[in-house]
Scaffold this motif. Structure first.
Motif, PDB file in Angstrom:
ATOM      1  N   LEU A 117     -26.960  10.057  -9.885  1.00 36.56           N
ATOM      2  CA  LEU A 117     -26.883  10.546 -11.254  1.00 36.56           C
ATOM      3  C   LEU A 117     -25.978   9.643 -12.093  1.00 36.56           C
ATOM      4  O   LEU A 117     -26.338   9.246 -13.205  1.00 36.56           O
ATOM      5  CB  LEU A 117     -26.344  11.978 -11.246  1.00 36.56           C
ATOM      6  CG  LEU A 117     -26.456  12.753 -12.545  1.00 36.56           C
ATOM      7  CD1 LEU A 117     -26.599  14.236 -12.236  1.00 36.56           C
ATOM      8  CD2 LEU A 117     -25.278  12.534 -13.438  1.00 36.56           C
ATOM      9  N   LEU A 118     -24.827   9.266 -11.568  1.00 31.96           N
ATOM     10  CA  LEU A 118     -23.917   8.372 -12.286  1.00 31.96           C
ATOM     11  C   LEU A 118     -24.561   7.013 -12.531  1.00 31.96           C
ATOM     12  O   LEU A 118     -24.410   6.429 -13.605  1.00 31.96           O
ATOM     13  CB  LEU A 118     -22.616   8.206 -11.497  1.00 31.96           C
ATOM     14  CG  LEU A 118     -21.658   9.388 -11.535  1.00 31.96           C
ATOM     15  CD1 LEU A 118     -20.620   9.276 -10.429  1.00 31.96           C
ATOM     16  CD2 LEU A 118     -20.993   9.489 -12.899  1.00 31.96           C
ATOM     17  N   ALA A 119     -25.299   6.505 -11.550  1.00 33.19           N
ATOM     18  CA  ALA A 119     -25.968   5.212 -11.700  1.00 33.19           C
ATOM     19  C   ALA A 119     -27.031   5.274 -12.796  1.00 33.19           C
ATOM     20  O   ALA A 119     -27.166   4.340 -13.591  1.00 33.19           O
ATOM     21  CB  ALA A 119     -26.591   4.777 -10.380  1.00 33.19           C
ATOM     22  N   LEU A 120     -27.755   6.378 -12.858  1.00 32.46           N
ATOM     23  CA  LEU A 120     -28.774   6.532 -13.901  1.00 32.46           C
ATOM     24  C   LEU A 120     -28.128   6.633 -15.280  1.00 32.46           C
ATOM     25  O   LEU A 120     -28.631   6.075 -16.257  1.00 32.46           O
ATOM     26  CB  LEU A 120     -29.657   7.745 -13.605  1.00 32.46           C
ATOM     27  CG  LEU A 120     -30.553   7.612 -12.372  1.00 32.46           C
ATOM     28  CD1 LEU A 120     -31.181   8.952 -12.018  1.00 32.46           C
ATOM     29  CD2 LEU A 120     -31.611   6.545 -12.584  1.00 32.46           C
ATOM     30  N   ALA A 138     -16.209   5.760 -11.836  1.00 32.35           N
ATOM     31  CA  ALA A 138     -17.098   5.472 -10.702  1.00 32.35           C
ATOM     32  C   ALA A 138     -17.125   3.976 -10.401  1.00 32.35           C
ATOM     33  O   ALA A 138     -17.111   3.575  -9.236  1.00 32.35           O
ATOM     34  CB  ALA A 138     -18.502   6.001 -10.978  1.00 32.35           C
ATOM     35  N   TYR A 139     -17.155   3.148 -11.420  1.00 31.14           N
ATOM     36  CA  TYR A 139     -17.109   1.700 -11.210  1.00 31.14           C
ATOM     37  C   TYR A 139     -15.756   1.265 -10.658  1.00 31.14           C
ATOM     38  O   TYR A 139     -15.682   0.502  -9.702  1.00 31.14           O
ATOM     39  CB  TYR A 139     -17.416   0.936 -12.506  1.00 31.14           C
ATOM     40  CG  TYR A 139     -18.892   0.772 -12.754  1.00 31.14           C
ATOM     41  CD1 TYR A 139     -19.693   0.022 -11.900  1.00 31.14           C
ATOM     42  CD2 TYR A 139     -19.490   1.379 -13.846  1.00 31.14           C
ATOM     43  CE1 TYR A 139     -21.056  -0.118 -12.127  1.00 31.14           C
ATOM     44  CE2 TYR A 139     -20.847   1.240 -14.088  1.00 31.14           C
ATOM     45  CZ  TYR A 139     -21.618   0.493 -13.220  1.00 31.14           C
ATOM     46  OH  TYR A 139     -22.969   0.358 -13.444  1.00 31.14           O
ATOM     47  N   ARG A 140     -14.683   1.767 -11.260  1.00 30.56           N
ATOM     48  CA  ARG A 140     -13.332   1.359 -10.829  1.00 30.56           C
ATOM     49  C   ARG A 140     -13.020   1.765  -9.406  1.00 30.56           C
ATOM     50  O   ARG A 140     -12.290   1.054  -8.716  1.00 30.56           O
ATOM     51  CB  ARG A 140     -12.282   1.945 -11.760  1.00 30.56           C
ATOM     52  CG  ARG A 140     -12.099   1.160 -13.027  1.00 30.56           C
ATOM     53  CD  ARG A 140     -10.864   1.628 -13.749  1.00 30.56           C
ATOM     54  NE  ARG A 140     -10.997   3.049 -14.015  1.00 30.56           N
ATOM     55  CZ  ARG A 140     -10.855   3.615 -15.198  1.00 30.56           C
ATOM     56  NH1 ARG A 140     -10.523   2.896 -16.228  1.00 30.56           N
ATOM     57  NH2 ARG A 140     -11.021   4.890 -15.357  1.00 30.56           N
ATOM     58  N   THR A 141     -13.542   2.899  -8.966  1.00 28.30           N
ATOM     59  CA  THR A 141     -13.241   3.390  -7.622  1.00 28.30           C
ATOM     60  C   THR A 141     -14.241   2.919  -6.572  1.00 28.30           C
ATOM     61  O   THR A 141     -14.110   3.244  -5.403  1.00 28.30           O
ATOM     62  CB  THR A 141     -13.195   4.934  -7.599  1.00 28.30           C
ATOM     63  OG1 THR A 141     -14.461   5.443  -8.045  1.00 28.30           O
ATOM     64  CG2 THR A 141     -12.074   5.467  -8.473  1.00 28.30           C
ATOM     65  N   GLY A 142     -15.257   2.165  -6.997  1.00 29.19           N
ATOM     66  CA  GLY A 142     -16.231   1.646  -6.053  1.00 29.19           C
ATOM     67  C   GLY A 142     -17.392   2.580  -5.758  1.00 29.19           C
ATOM     68  O   GLY A 142     -18.216   2.285  -4.898  1.00 29.19           O
ATOM     69  N   LEU A 143     -17.467   3.721  -6.455  1.00 25.85           N
ATOM     70  CA  LEU A 143     -18.622   4.611  -6.267  1.00 25.85           C
ATOM     71  C   LEU A 143     -19.895   3.944  -6.751  1.00 25.85           C
ATOM     72  O   LEU A 143     -20.967   4.165  -6.202  1.00 25.85           O
ATOM     73  CB  LEU A 143     -18.422   5.928  -7.026  1.00 25.85           C
ATOM     74  CG  LEU A 143     -17.417   6.910  -6.442  1.00 25.85           C
ATOM     75  CD1 LEU A 143     -17.177   8.062  -7.402  1.00 25.85           C
ATOM     76  CD2 LEU A 143     -17.917   7.422  -5.104  1.00 25.85           C
ATOM     77  N   LEU A 144     -19.770   3.148  -7.811  1.00 24.60           N
ATOM     78  CA  LEU A 144     -20.891   2.371  -8.335  1.00 24.60           C
ATOM     79  C   LEU A 144     -20.518   0.904  -8.225  1.00 24.60           C
ATOM     80  O   LEU A 144     -19.369   0.536  -8.401  1.00 24.60           O
ATOM     81  CB  LEU A 144     -21.167   2.721  -9.799  1.00 24.60           C
ATOM     82  CG  LEU A 144     -21.668   4.117 -10.096  1.00 24.60           C
ATOM     83  CD1 LEU A 144     -21.877   4.296 -11.593  1.00 24.60           C
ATOM     84  CD2 LEU A 144     -22.957   4.405  -9.360  1.00 24.60           C
ATOM     85  N   ASP A 145     -21.513   0.108  -7.965  1.00 28.05           N
ATOM     86  CA  ASP A 145     -21.313  -1.328  -7.810  1.00 28.05           C
ATOM     87  C   ASP A 145     -22.091  -2.050  -8.897  1.00 28.05           C
ATOM     88  O   ASP A 145     -23.250  -1.725  -9.142  1.00 28.05           O
ATOM     89  CB  ASP A 145     -21.822  -1.752  -6.426  1.00 28.05           C
ATOM     90  CG  ASP A 145     -21.475  -3.167  -6.063  1.00 28.05           C
ATOM     91  OD1 ASP A 145     -21.468  -4.048  -6.951  1.00 28.05           O
ATOM     92  OD2 ASP A 145     -21.249  -3.416  -4.882  1.00 28.05           O
ATOM     93  N   THR A 146     -21.474  -3.015  -9.533  1.00 25.38           N
ATOM     94  CA  THR A 146     -22.154  -3.747 -10.618  1.00 25.38           C
ATOM     95  C   THR A 146     -23.339  -4.527 -10.106  1.00 25.38           C
ATOM     96  O   THR A 146     -24.201  -4.918 -10.886  1.00 25.38           O
ATOM     97  CB  THR A 146     -21.189  -4.714 -11.321  1.00 25.38           C
ATOM     98  OG1 THR A 146     -20.643  -5.608 -10.358  1.00 25.38           O
ATOM     99  CG2 THR A 146     -20.081  -3.956 -12.025  1.00 25.38           C
ATOM    100  N   ARG A 147     -23.445  -4.728  -8.810  1.00 25.20           N
ATOM    101  CA  ARG A 147     -24.581  -5.440  -8.236  1.00 25.20           C
ATOM    102  C   ARG A 147     -25.754  -4.527  -7.906  1.00 25.20           C
ATOM    103  O   ARG A 147     -26.782  -4.978  -7.451  1.00 25.20           O
ATOM    104  CB  ARG A 147     -24.158  -6.174  -6.965  1.00 25.20           C
ATOM    105  CG  ARG A 147     -23.141  -7.265  -7.235  1.00 25.20           C
ATOM    106  CD  ARG A 147     -22.613  -7.805  -5.959  1.00 25.20           C
ATOM    107  NE  ARG A 147     -21.828  -6.711  -5.353  1.00 25.20           N
ATOM    108  CZ  ARG A 147     -21.281  -6.764  -4.151  1.00 25.20           C
ATOM    109  NH1 ARG A 147     -21.433  -7.811  -3.408  1.00 25.20           N
ATOM    110  NH2 ARG A 147     -20.582  -5.757  -3.685  1.00 25.20           N
ATOM    111  N   ASP A 148     -25.580  -3.206  -8.124  1.00 28.14           N
ATOM    112  CA  ASP A 148     -26.667  -2.268  -7.846  1.00 28.14           C
ATOM    113  C   ASP A 148     -27.889  -2.649  -8.667  1.00 28.14           C
ATOM    114  O   ASP A 148     -27.793  -2.920  -9.849  1.00 28.14           O
ATOM    115  CB  ASP A 148     -26.281  -0.823  -8.194  1.00 28.14           C
ATOM    116  CG  ASP A 148     -25.315  -0.243  -7.177  1.00 28.14           C
ATOM    117  OD1 ASP A 148     -25.170  -0.821  -6.081  1.00 28.14           O
ATOM    118  OD2 ASP A 148     -24.681   0.791  -7.484  1.00 28.14           O
TER     119      ASP A 148
END
Length: 80
Positions: free
Chosen positions: A20-23, A67-77
């Motif tokens: 959901l966060l990635a979307l 989410a990005y700062r904590t590594g839950l989301l990755d900019t390479r996704d």
């Protein structure tokens, strides 16, 4: 005025929460996410409120940033 910050409870974020966060990070609205996940808009809204609470986020954009700062989301996704 004192501002207290609690550490994000990233261990309570599920794989579905991460999706959901990635979307959201990809620019989809909550209604578009609901359609994509096959859920109702209110269900997505409630889930987002819970995610924000776990992450200590003031807004949805803040939750994505955490989410990005904590590594839950990755900019390479890539495609989700």
């Amino acid at each position: 005025m004192t501002h207290t910050t609690t550490a994000p409870a990233v261990d309570q974020i599920t794989a579905t929460d991460r999706q959901l966060l990635a979307l959201l990070a990809d620019g989809l609205t909550q209604q578009q996410i609901a359609h994509r996940l096959g859920r109702g808009g209110s269900a997505v809204n409630m889930r987002m409120l819970r995610i924000r609470e776990h992450l200590g986020a003031a807004t949805t954009a803040h939750a994505v940033a955490i989410a990005y700062r904590t590594g839950l989301l990755d900019t390479r996704d890539g495609d989700r």
